[in-house]
Scaffold this active site. Structure first.
Site, mmCIF file in Angstrom:
data_model
loop_
_atom_site.group_PDB
_atom_site.id
_atom_site.type_symbol
_atom_site.label_atom_id
_atom_site.label_comp_id
_atom_site.label_asym_id
_atom_site.label_seq_id
_atom_site.Cartn_x
_atom_site.Cartn_y
_atom_site.Cartn_z
ATOM 1 N N ASP A 1 4.524 10.079 77.730
ATOM 2 C CA ASP A 1 3.221 9.529 78.070
ATOM 3 C C ASP A 1 3.220 8.009 77.947
ATOM 4 O OD1 ASP A 1 0.777 10.524 79.085
ATOM 5 O OD2 ASP A 1 -0.235 9.880 77.241
ATOM 6 N N CYS B 1 -6.415 11.279 86.734
ATOM 7 C CA CYS B 1 -5.742 11.336 85.434
ATOM 8 C C CYS B 1 -6.742 11.072 84.317
ATOM 9 C CB CYS B 1 -4.622 10.308 85.377
ATOM 10 S SG CYS B 1 -3.525 10.400 86.793
ATOM 11 N N GLU C 1 -0.060 15.559 87.617
ATOM 12 C CA GLU C 1 -0.491 15.688 86.218
ATOM 13 C C GLU C 1 -0.124 17.080 85.684
ATOM 14 O OE1 GLU C 1 -2.631 14.110 83.731
ATOM 15 O OE2 GLU C 1 -2.080 12.242 84.691
HETATM 16 C C1 LIG Z 1 -0.308 12.183 81.783
HETATM 17 C C2 LIG Z 1 -1.480 11.377 81.429
HETATM 18 N N1 LIG Z 1 -2.545 11.390 82.254
HETATM 19 C C3 LIG Z 1 -3.633 10.682 81.947
HETATM 20 C C4 LIG Z 1 -3.688 9.944 80.815
HETATM 21 C C5 LIG Z 1 -4.934 9.203 80.479
HETATM 22 O O1 LIG Z 1 -4.704 7.889 80.301
HETATM 23 C C6 LIG Z 1 -2.560 9.930 79.968
HETATM 24 N N2 LIG Z 1 -2.543 9.237 78.845
HETATM 25 N N3 LIG Z 1 -1.498 10.664 80.305
#
Ligand SMILES: Cc1ncc(CO)c(N)n1
Length: 640
Positions: A132, A237, A309
């Site tokens: 992330d 996201c 996602e």
């Molecule tokens: C995969 C992912 N999607 C969205 C966010 C939101 O910022 C994050 N931190 N990580």
């Protein structure tokens, strides 16, 4: 007794057009709207199967006391909003509402369920945070680009605010990282799923969209469009995370010290919600000067980002056994029996209403009668309407009485199946008598099978129902799955036509009642009475389950009303759709608990040790509630 359709009259008007039904069935707006004459409350015998939607119908049918407040139940956000996709004025809102399937798929990934349960393995979480971190870095640089491309001062200011929010998120990651001693920027390579999203986002920033290269981004106007595209690929996201944050917030209470509480608190915070709203508003603002075609591009980018996602979540390395998706636990050597009720579980309109409308539309109206026989206030059609009205009113009243009787007595301290069976005898007797009254009144006589089939083909199914059934049908062999419809519907032809239009008739077993037809096409009014009562349903359910006594099985029952209660409890997993209050009240009276499916999944995950395969086998008096078919599909099949 009643001869409603003298045959000479039928010959005068052999086949009135059924466009009325087609219009109801096809209409995406709530049913009954668009009928030439409004149907009074309690007209159709609906209360045993009261739906969540449409709201207007629920409001009309006060019988079920479906107060609007009961609709905004625990998982009410998506479904209430979902009804207004067409009305949503904001493009960003519209895109989100259209992403319900994806949002559900993300929610039911093993990663998210394990995270909610508090039992996600630490190593998995570490890897996730590291991935992330890469993801957020690409987010930050996309904001950078969008900020350059935007020409409006306000937009630029918003983007820099959002950029700060990302940095804030990265700080959270950093603190997690410090706590657990890893440095993602050094230690962990990007996984293919992470790379995919990062490449996707950076390609858009470079003007490469949907396989097309916009080449040199020259004019300010082009830059503004690209800024909108970039933001469009980031909004989902943010919204998804805000959604997941809220879904997971209740789990902070699952343990006194939830190991992932900082993550859950971050994404369920009002600050994160504000950031999600901020970027959605930004998208709407940047979209104002765009053409329809360009808006379509944004819609596609939004959906693609959503899918990436989900892939990102699916790509997390989970070593522990997980309780979702259900199909993942199923051993294809065993039978996988999926049962569903039909009326208002699969459909939006109750079949009694459809059959009544076919019968009424078929019956001659005043203008069809020979002039000499005309009267202002009488025609076979109006008489039939009155008969139906009386039958329905009687049904609604008696049904309510039955429910009241069921509710008498003290609330059970513990779930008692035997007691429940005993108490259902009275309700079952009532259902049979109510059917006898309808059949003997002759209202189901002289209906044309072609009209029934046509109505069935145009029957509107609940959102996501057809696609779920199709998915099961496609993988039926591989999964050793069976699909059974168990229904009180008077006319199985209606169900079969609906399934046939949904493309899955051949693979679904329909267990219901059958109209009899004379000369091949006109109903005689007689009905082969196979399934009329809750006790009939459970009898057929058990018969199917026990057909091969030495074969093991996994069973799911999906229903919506009191008539489904016994089956919901006998199945390995009983899932309720809709908001029937009588179902909840009767359930509670006999010690049944209703738990949102996602909450139930996380609890099962918490309990599951190294063996998740038998997690769902419990006839413990628990029924799971779901927001709709997309949620059921995400739970049963996941991405399969
Ligand atoms: C995969 C992912 N999607 C969205 C966010 C939101 O910022 C994050 N931190 N990580």
């Amino acid at each position: 007794m009643l001869s409603l359709f003298p045959s000479f009259l039928l010959r005068l008007n052999p086949k009135p057009p059924l466009s009325l039904f087609s219009c109801i069935a096809r209409s995406s707006s709530p049913i009954l709207i668009g009928l030439s004459s409004p149907i009074p409350p309690g007209f159709f015998p609906l209360p045993r199967r009261c739906p969540v939607f449409p709201l207007s119908l629920v409001r009309q049918l006060s019988v079920e006391s479906g107060s609007p407040s009961s609709l905004s139940s625990v998982r009410g956000r998506m479904e209430v909003a979902a009804n207004s996709v067409a009305e949503a004025s904001s493009g960003a809102k519209k895109f989100w509402l259209r992403s319900k399937n994806e949002a559900m798929l993300a929610t039911y990934t093993p990663f998210v369920v394990c995270l909610a349960s508090g039992k996600l393995e630490l190593e998995t979480f570490r890897q996730y945070i590291a991935q992330d971190f890469h993801f957020l870095r690409s987010f930050a640089s996309a904001y950078e680009k969008a900020g350059e491309y935007a020409d409006d001062g306000d937009a630029k200011a918003t983007i820099s605010e959002l950029q700060k929010a990302v940095l804030d998120e990265m700080n959270l990651h950093n603190s997690v990282i410090q706590e657990w001693g890893i440095d993602p920027s050094k230690d962990v390579l990007c996984s293919p799923a992470t790379v995919k999203y990062i490449n996707f986002l950076s390609a858009i920033s470079d003007g490469k969209i949907g396989g097309k290269d916009f080449g040199k981004i020259a004019t300010q106007f082009e830059k503004t469009i690209i800024a909108a595209y970039i933001v469009g690929a980031m909004v989902p996201c943010m919204r998804l995370y805000a959604f997941l944050g809220k879904e997971l917030e209740p789990f902070l209470k699952i343990a006194r010290d939830h190991p992932y509480s900082s993550w859950i608190k971050k994404y369920s915070s009002s600050e994160f919600e504000e950031a999600a709203t901020l970027i959605e508003d930004l998208l709407d603002k940047l979209s104002v000067p765009l053409t329809g075609e360009e808006l379509d591009v944004i819609g596609k980018l939004y959906l693609q980002a959503m899918k990436l996602e989900i892939e990102f979540f699916l790509a997390q390395t989970i070593m522990q056994p997980t309780v979702v998706p259900l199909i993942g636990l199923h051993d294809p050597k065993k039978r996988f029996c999926i049962f569903s009720d039909f009326d208002l579980t699969c459909t939006v309109v109750d079949s009694t209403a459809i059959l009544a409308e076919i019968a009424i539309a078929k019956a001659p109206k005043t203008t069809d009668l020979p002039v000499a026989n005309r009267s202002i206030d009488w025609s076979p059609s109006s008489e039939l309407r009155e008969t139906w009205k009386a039958l329905s009113a009687k049904y609604a009243e008696d049904y309510q009485q039955c429910i009241d009787t069921l509710l008498k007595g003290h609330e059970a301290k513990a779930f008692d199946m035997d007691d429940l069976y005993k108490h259902f005898e009275h309700l079952s007797e009532f259902e049979k008598q109510a059917n006898s009254r309808v059949f003997e009144s002759g209202v189901l006589r002289d209906m044309n099978i072609d009209d029934i089939k046509e109505s069935g083909e145009h029957l509107k199914l609940q959102e996501g129902c057809a696609s779920f059934l199709q998915k099961i049908v496609m993988q039926k062999k591989k999964m050793n799955a069976e699909l059974h419809i168990l229904s009180y519907c008077w006319c199985a032809d209606l169900i079969r036509s609906a399934l046939s239009a949904a493309g899955c008739l051949g693979s679904v077993s329909v267990h219901s009642n059958e109209f009899m037809y004379a000369e091949g096409s006109l109903s005689t009014g007689e009905v082969l009475r196979n399934i009329e009562t809750p006790l009939d349903k459970i009898r057929v359910f058990k018969h199917i389950i026990n057909r091969s006594s030495n074969e093991e099985y996994l069973s799911v029952y999906i229903g919506d009303s009191v008539g489904d209660l016994l089956c919901l409890l006998e199945a390995d997993v009983g899932i309720v759709l809709g908001s029937s209050e009588s179902l909840r009240k009767v359930g509670k009276r006999f010690g049944v608990s209703f738990i949102p499916l996602f909450v139930g999944s996380a609890y099962k995950q918490r309990e599951a040790g190294l063996d998740a395969s038998s997690a769902w086998r419990a006839k413990s008096g628990v029924i799971y509630t779901a927001s709709g078919w997309p949620e059921i599909q995400a739970f049963i099949l996941g991405h399969h």
